[in-house]
Scaffold this motif. Structure first.
Motif, PDB file in Angstrom:
ATOM      1  N   ILE A 104      16.058  10.499  -2.332  1.00 54.19           N
ATOM      2  CA  ILE A 104      15.157   9.367  -2.108  1.00 54.19           C
ATOM      3  C   ILE A 104      15.393   8.750  -0.734  1.00 54.19           C
ATOM      4  CG2 ILE A 104      14.552   7.038  -2.872  1.00 54.19           C
ATOM      5  CD1 ILE A 104      14.918   7.966  -5.712  1.00 54.19           C
ATOM      6  N   SER A 105      16.662   8.589  -0.348  1.00 53.41           N
ATOM      7  CA  SER A 105      16.928   7.983   0.959  1.00 53.41           C
ATOM      8  C   SER A 105      16.422   8.880   2.086  1.00 53.41           C
ATOM      9  CB  SER A 105      18.417   7.698   1.126  1.00 53.41           C
ATOM     10  OG  SER A 105      19.162   8.897   1.026  1.00 53.41           O
ATOM     11  N   GLU A 106      16.577  10.205   1.935  1.00 54.11           N
ATOM     12  CA  GLU A 106      16.053  11.124   2.945  1.00 54.11           C
ATOM     13  C   GLU A 106      14.526  11.073   3.009  1.00 54.11           C
ATOM     14  OE1 GLU A 106      18.196  12.058   0.557  1.00 54.11           O
ATOM     15  OE2 GLU A 106      20.038  12.553   1.624  1.00 54.11           O
ATOM     16  N   MET A 107      13.887  10.916   1.845  1.00 57.06           N
ATOM     17  CA  MET A 107      12.438  10.840   1.814  1.00 57.06           C
ATOM     18  C   MET A 107      11.944   9.589   2.538  1.00 57.06           C
ATOM     19  SD  MET A 107       9.913  10.493  -1.476  1.00 57.06           S
ATOM     20  CE  MET A 107      10.568   8.888  -1.889  1.00 57.06           C
ATOM     21  N   VAL A 108      12.589   8.447   2.274  1.00 54.26           N
ATOM     22  CA  VAL A 108      12.186   7.196   2.923  1.00 54.26           C
ATOM     23  C   VAL A 108      12.451   7.274   4.418  1.00 54.26           C
ATOM     24  CG1 VAL A 108      12.680   4.729   3.064  1.00 54.26           C
ATOM     25  CG2 VAL A 108      12.478   5.823   0.841  1.00 54.26           C
ATOM     26  N   ALA A 109      13.609   7.826   4.805  1.00 54.65           N
ATOM     27  CA  ALA A 109      13.932   7.958   6.229  1.00 54.65           C
ATOM     28  C   ALA A 109      12.941   8.895   6.927  1.00 54.65           C
ATOM     29  CB  ALA A 109      15.353   8.473   6.404  1.00 54.65           C
ATOM     30  N   GLY A 110      12.579   9.984   6.281  1.00 52.19           N
ATOM     31  CA  GLY A 110      11.608  10.915   6.862  1.00 52.19           C
ATOM     32  C   GLY A 110      10.229  10.292   7.004  1.00 52.19           C
ATOM     33  N   ALA A 111       9.815   9.509   5.998  1.00 54.58           N
ATOM     34  CA  ALA A 111       8.520   8.840   6.075  1.00 54.58           C
ATOM     35  C   ALA A 111       8.509   7.801   7.187  1.00 54.58           C
ATOM     36  CB  ALA A 111       8.184   8.191   4.740  1.00 54.58           C
ATOM     37  N   ALA A 112       9.614   7.058   7.334  1.00 56.88           N
ATOM     38  CA  ALA A 112       9.697   6.060   8.396  1.00 56.88           C
ATOM     39  C   ALA A 112       9.686   6.730   9.763  1.00 56.88           C
ATOM     40  CB  ALA A 112      10.955   5.214   8.226  1.00 56.88           C
ATOM     41  N   LYS A 113      10.413   7.841   9.900  1.00 58.61           N
ATOM     42  CA  LYS A 113      10.438   8.559  11.179  1.00 58.61           C
ATOM     43  C   LYS A 113       9.055   9.109  11.515  1.00 58.61           C
ATOM     44  CE  LYS A 113      12.789  12.303  13.638  1.00 58.61           C
ATOM     45  NZ  LYS A 113      11.589  12.755  14.282  1.00 58.61           N
ATOM     46  N   GLY A 114       8.362   9.627  10.510  1.00 55.53           N
ATOM     47  CA  GLY A 114       7.006  10.126  10.735  1.00 55.53           C
ATOM     48  C   GLY A 114       6.046   9.032  11.158  1.00 55.53           C
ATOM     49  N   ALA A 115       6.178   7.849  10.562  1.00 59.42           N
ATOM     50  CA  ALA A 115       5.317   6.725  10.941  1.00 59.42           C
ATOM     51  C   ALA A 115       5.601   6.275  12.358  1.00 59.42           C
ATOM     52  CB  ALA A 115       5.521   5.571   9.959  1.00 59.42           C
ATOM     53  N   VAL A 116       6.871   6.208  12.727  1.00 64.62           N
ATOM     54  CA  VAL A 116       7.244   5.806  14.091  1.00 64.62           C
ATOM     55  C   VAL A 116       6.753   6.830  15.091  1.00 64.62           C
ATOM     56  CG1 VAL A 116       9.221   5.468  15.635  1.00 64.62           C
ATOM     57  CG2 VAL A 116       9.200   4.383  13.390  1.00 64.62           C
ATOM     58  N   ASP A 117       6.899   8.126  14.782  1.00 64.41           N
ATOM     59  CA  ASP A 117       6.430   9.168  15.688  1.00 64.41           C
ATOM     60  C   ASP A 117       4.919   9.114  15.882  1.00 64.41           C
ATOM     61  OD1 ASP A 117       9.022  10.014  15.996  1.00 64.41           O
ATOM     62  OD2 ASP A 117       8.832  11.727  14.607  1.00 64.41           O
TER      63      ASP A 117
END
Length: 125
Positions: A104-117
């Motif tokens: 779950i933490s990796e999923m949230v971190a990946g989604a946040a990174k994708g939004a920032v990118d």
């Protein structure tokens, strides 16, 4: 294939659990009022076009917590059902709480990174 199965299971669980919530709410209200479930003790102002209400209802503190629980229970149960499906059928790991919520933490971190990118790319254009 698993995405379609999980989407169908989640949709079915939401429909079923919201129907259960409606049934429980009507049952609780009718048991408080002592009236038939079909009328359920609901009172409606003549000028009101809003939701149904009753005199006792869910207006107390306990009723507020019950309303919040009934609103949040279907999505949380659906999430848990999908977590069990992922654990048992997709990853085939042993059943434990850390395994159930792993990733779950990796999923949230990946989604946040994708939004920032995507925001950065939008600014560059």
């Amino acid at each position: 294939m698993w995405l379609g199965i999980c989407a169908g299971v989640f949709l079915a669980s939401q429909i079923l659990l919201y129907d259960v919530n409606i049934y429980l709410a009507d049952l609780l209200v009718s048991s408080d009022s002592g009236k038939d479930v079909s009328t359920a003790g609901y009172e409606r102002d003549l000028t009101s076009v809003g939701d149904r209400k009753n005199q006792e209802g869910f207006q107390t503190t306990g009723g507020t917590f019950l309303s919040v629980f009934m609103e949040l229970m279907p999505p949380l149960v659906g999430f848990l059902i999908l977590a069990v499906i992922r654990l048992k059928f997709v990853t085939k790991e042993s059943f434990s709480v850390p395994n159930l919520f792993s990733g779950i933490s990796e999923m949230v971190a990946g989604a946040a990174k994708g939004a920032v990118d995507s925001v950065k790319e939008g600014v560059k254009k």
